[in-house]
Design a protein around this motif. Structure first.
Motif, PDB file in Angstrom:
ATOM      1  N   GLY A 154       0.767  -1.243   0.000  1.00  0.00           N
ATOM      2  CA  GLY A 154       0.000   0.000   0.000  1.00  0.00           C
ATOM      3  C   GLY A 154       0.799   1.293   0.000  1.00  0.00           C
ATOM      4  O   GLY A 154       0.307   2.316   0.469  1.00  0.00           O
ATOM      5  N   PHE A 155       2.012   1.266  -0.550  1.00  0.00           N
ATOM      6  CA  PHE A 155       2.789   2.490  -0.698  1.00  0.00           C
ATOM      7  C   PHE A 155       2.472   3.070  -2.081  1.00  0.00           C
ATOM      8  O   PHE A 155       2.785   2.442  -3.091  1.00  0.00           O
ATOM      9  N   PRO A 156       1.880   4.258  -2.170  1.00  0.00           N
ATOM     10  CA  PRO A 156       1.458   4.791  -3.463  1.00  0.00           C
ATOM     11  C   PRO A 156       2.570   5.409  -4.312  1.00  0.00           C
ATOM     12  O   PRO A 156       2.401   5.621  -5.504  1.00  0.00           O
ATOM     13  N   VAL A 157       3.704   5.702  -3.698  1.00  0.00           N
ATOM     14  CA  VAL A 157       4.800   6.329  -4.434  1.00  0.00           C
ATOM     15  C   VAL A 157       6.126   5.763  -3.943  1.00  0.00           C
ATOM     16  O   VAL A 157       6.256   5.373  -2.785  1.00  0.00           O
ATOM     17  N   MET A 158       7.080   5.704  -4.858  1.00  0.00           N
ATOM     18  CA  MET A 158       8.436   5.292  -4.492  1.00  0.00           C
ATOM     19  C   MET A 158       9.415   6.214  -5.189  1.00  0.00           C
ATOM     20  O   MET A 158       9.103   6.845  -6.196  1.00  0.00           O
ATOM     21  N   THR A 159      10.608   6.290  -4.640  1.00  0.00           N
ATOM     22  CA  THR A 159      11.664   7.090  -5.230  1.00  0.00           C
ATOM     23  C   THR A 159      13.000   6.498  -4.808  1.00  0.00           C
ATOM     24  O   THR A 159      13.046   5.489  -4.099  1.00  0.00           O
ATOM     25  N   SER A 160      14.076   7.123  -5.230  1.00  0.00           N
ATOM     26  CA  SER A 160      15.409   6.672  -4.861  1.00  0.00           C
ATOM     27  C   SER A 160      16.319   7.874  -4.705  1.00  0.00           C
ATOM     28  O   SER A 160      16.193   8.850  -5.454  1.00  0.00           O
ATOM     29  N   SER A 161      17.240   7.774  -3.779  1.00  0.00           N
ATOM     30  CA  SER A 161      18.225   8.842  -3.587  1.00  0.00           C
ATOM     31  C   SER A 161      19.447   8.657  -4.494  1.00  0.00           C
ATOM     32  O   SER A 161      20.375   9.456  -4.432  1.00  0.00           O
ATOM     33  N   LEU A 162      19.450   7.641  -5.345  1.00  0.00           N
ATOM     34  CA  LEU A 162      20.595   7.398  -6.226  1.00  0.00           C
ATOM     35  C   LEU A 162      20.961   8.617  -7.068  1.00  0.00           C
ATOM     36  O   LEU A 162      22.118   8.854  -7.374  1.00  0.00           O
ATOM     37  N   GLY A 163      19.965   9.401  -7.441  1.00  0.00           N
ATOM     38  CA  GLY A 163      20.189  10.547  -8.308  1.00  0.00           C
ATOM     39  C   GLY A 163      20.981  11.679  -7.681  1.00  0.00           C
ATOM     40  O   GLY A 163      21.393  12.597  -8.384  1.00  0.00           O
ATOM     41  N   ILE A 164      21.228  11.653  -6.388  1.00  0.00           N
ATOM     42  CA  ILE A 164      21.990  12.722  -5.742  1.00  0.00           C
ATOM     43  C   ILE A 164      23.453  12.681  -6.180  1.00  0.00           C
ATOM     44  O   ILE A 164      24.139  13.698  -6.197  1.00  0.00           O
ATOM     45  N   SER A 165      23.929  11.521  -6.579  1.00  0.00           N
ATOM     46  CA  SER A 165      25.336  11.354  -6.949  1.00  0.00           C
ATOM     47  C   SER A 165      25.621  11.907  -8.345  1.00  0.00           C
ATOM     48  O   SER A 165      24.930  11.586  -9.305  1.00  0.00           O
ATOM     49  N   ARG A 166      26.661  12.706  -8.434  1.00  0.00           N
ATOM     50  CA  ARG A 166      27.063  13.229  -9.750  1.00  0.00           C
ATOM     51  C   ARG A 166      27.610  12.129 -10.647  1.00  0.00           C
ATOM     52  O   ARG A 166      27.778  12.316 -11.838  1.00  0.00           O
ATOM     53  N   TRP A 167      27.896  10.967 -10.071  1.00  0.00           N
ATOM     54  CA  TRP A 167      28.424   9.850 -10.845  1.00  0.00           C
ATOM     55  C   TRP A 167      27.327   9.056 -11.532  1.00  0.00           C
ATOM     56  O   TRP A 167      27.605   8.155 -12.308  1.00  0.00           O
ATOM     57  N   LYS A 168      26.086   9.369 -11.220  1.00  0.00           N
ATOM     58  CA  LYS A 168      24.950   8.630 -11.773  1.00  0.00           C
ATOM     59  C   LYS A 168      24.242   9.444 -12.841  1.00  0.00           C
ATOM     60  O   LYS A 168      24.237  10.669 -12.811  1.00  0.00           O
ATOM     61  N   ASP A 169      23.608   8.742 -13.771  1.00  0.00           N
ATOM     62  CA  ASP A 169      22.839   9.345 -14.845  1.00  0.00           C
ATOM     63  C   ASP A 169      21.372   9.385 -14.401  1.00  0.00           C
ATOM     64  O   ASP A 169      20.728   8.341 -14.289  1.00  0.00           O
ATOM     65  N   MET A 170      20.858  10.578 -14.160  1.00  0.00           N
ATOM     66  CA  MET A 170      19.488  10.703 -13.658  1.00  0.00           C
ATOM     67  C   MET A 170      18.454  10.154 -14.637  1.00  0.00           C
ATOM     68  O   MET A 170      17.454   9.582 -14.217  1.00  0.00           O
ATOM     69  N   LYS A 171      18.688  10.319 -15.935  1.00  0.00           N
ATOM     70  CA  LYS A 171      17.741   9.778 -16.918  1.00  0.00           C
ATOM     71  C   LYS A 171      17.701   8.250 -16.827  1.00  0.00           C
ATOM     72  O   LYS A 171      16.643   7.642 -16.928  1.00  0.00           O
ATOM     73  N   GLN A 172      18.849   7.641 -16.649  1.00  0.00           N
ATOM     74  CA  GLN A 172      18.931   6.189 -16.514  1.00  0.00           C
ATOM     75  C   GLN A 172      18.173   5.741 -15.261  1.00  0.00           C
ATOM     76  O   GLN A 172      17.356   4.813 -15.315  1.00  0.00           O
ATOM     77  N   ILE A 173      18.427   6.403 -14.149  1.00  0.00           N
ATOM     78  CA  ILE A 173      17.766   6.051 -12.890  1.00  0.00           C
ATOM     79  C   ILE A 173      16.255   6.238 -12.998  1.00  0.00           C
ATOM     80  O   ILE A 173      15.482   5.337 -12.663  1.00  0.00           O
ATOM     81  N   ASN A 174      15.836   7.392 -13.463  1.00  0.00           N
ATOM     82  CA  ASN A 174      14.406   7.668 -13.565  1.00  0.00           C
ATOM     83  C   ASN A 174      13.710   6.722 -14.538  1.00  0.00           C
ATOM     84  O   ASN A 174      12.582   6.296 -14.286  1.00  0.00           O
ATOM     85  N   GLY A 175      14.368   6.374 -15.635  1.00  0.00           N
ATOM     86  CA  GLY A 175      13.793   5.413 -16.583  1.00  0.00           C
ATOM     87  C   GLY A 175      13.556   4.063 -15.922  1.00  0.00           C
ATOM     88  O   GLY A 175      12.507   3.429 -16.127  1.00  0.00           O
ATOM     89  N   CYS A 176      14.507   3.630 -15.126  1.00  0.00           N
ATOM     90  CA  CYS A 176      14.362   2.356 -14.410  1.00  0.00           C
ATOM     91  C   CYS A 176      13.212   2.428 -13.403  1.00  0.00           C
ATOM     92  O   CYS A 176      12.421   1.484 -13.288  1.00  0.00           O
ATOM     93  N   GLY A 177      13.110   3.531 -12.688  1.00  0.00           N
ATOM     94  CA  GLY A 177      12.038   3.702 -11.717  1.00  0.00           C
ATOM     95  C   GLY A 177      10.666   3.720 -12.380  1.00  0.00           C
ATOM     96  O   GLY A 177       9.712   3.101 -11.894  1.00  0.00           O
TER      97      GLY A 177
END
Length: 192
Positions: A90-113
């Motif tokens: 029953g959790f209506p939303v999820m997210t991840s803090s992975l995107g805070i890292s400059r070493w990560k690609d936010m588009k890649q992370i968000n696409g996976c989510g």
């Protein structure tokens, strides 16, 4: 967590990181999450350390670069498990803090989510940009205040290998697991 609170999101930490290697590093990172959750009265869910499944999925991608296909597989695996848990509990939303890292690609992370939540009408992915409005600097401030363990590589065995190779090529020693914590270098500087 500050951004989620400001946005009116009641949150729980879901710790599912079968990619983190070796197990000693996994335990260090998990214990840091538990310590913070307990200190701030945040619910904490400890999912399985499903490393055999992770290594099986990573076969053939051992030499993929950071931000490559192996990272996409890793994010997909972890987000799929998170989305399923969110749907079942029953959790209506999820997210991840992975995107805070400059070493990560936010588009890649968000696409996976977004892919992970697509099968569930009752769960959405919050693609908040953690780096905006000084998010990365705020993360460092909090890390120093809390004296968090300093994660010197992404987490997987291949990231550790590649990070150590890079460090050696620059004349730096290999990573010593469990040795570096934020905030302690400033304390040592103040005493000089």
């Amino acid at each position: 967590m500050e951004a989620m609170t400001a946005s009116g999101i009641d949150y729980t930490i879901f710790f599912y990181n079968p990619n983190i290697h070796p197990e000693h590093e996994y335990i260090l990172r998990k214990e840091e999450n538990i310590r913070f959750a307990e200190k701030h009265h945040i619910p904490f869910i400890d999912a399985d350390y499903d490393r055999d499944n992770w290594f099986e999925r990573a076969k053939g991608m051992e030499w993929e670069p950071e931000r490559g296909a192996r990272c996409t597989m890793c994010f997909d695996m972890r987000f799929e498990r998170t989305a399923l848990y969110a749907h079942e509990h029953g959790f209506p939303v999820m997210t991840s803090s992975l995107g805070i890292s400059r070493w990560k690609d936010m588009k890649q992370i968000n696409g996976c989510g977004e892919r992970a939540t697509a099968p569930y009408e009752d769960v959405s992915y919050w693609d908040f940009n953690w780096r905006k409005k000084g998010g990365s600097a705020r993360m460092l401030d909090i890390s120093k205040r809390e004296k968090f363990y300093k994660q010197e590589y992404c987490g997987c065995a291949y990231s550790l290998r590649d990070t150590n190779t890079h460090r050696r090529s620059r004349g730096r020693p290999a990573i010593e697991l469990g040795k570096e914590f934020y905030g302690y270098e400033e304390a040592h500087e103040d005493k000089k």
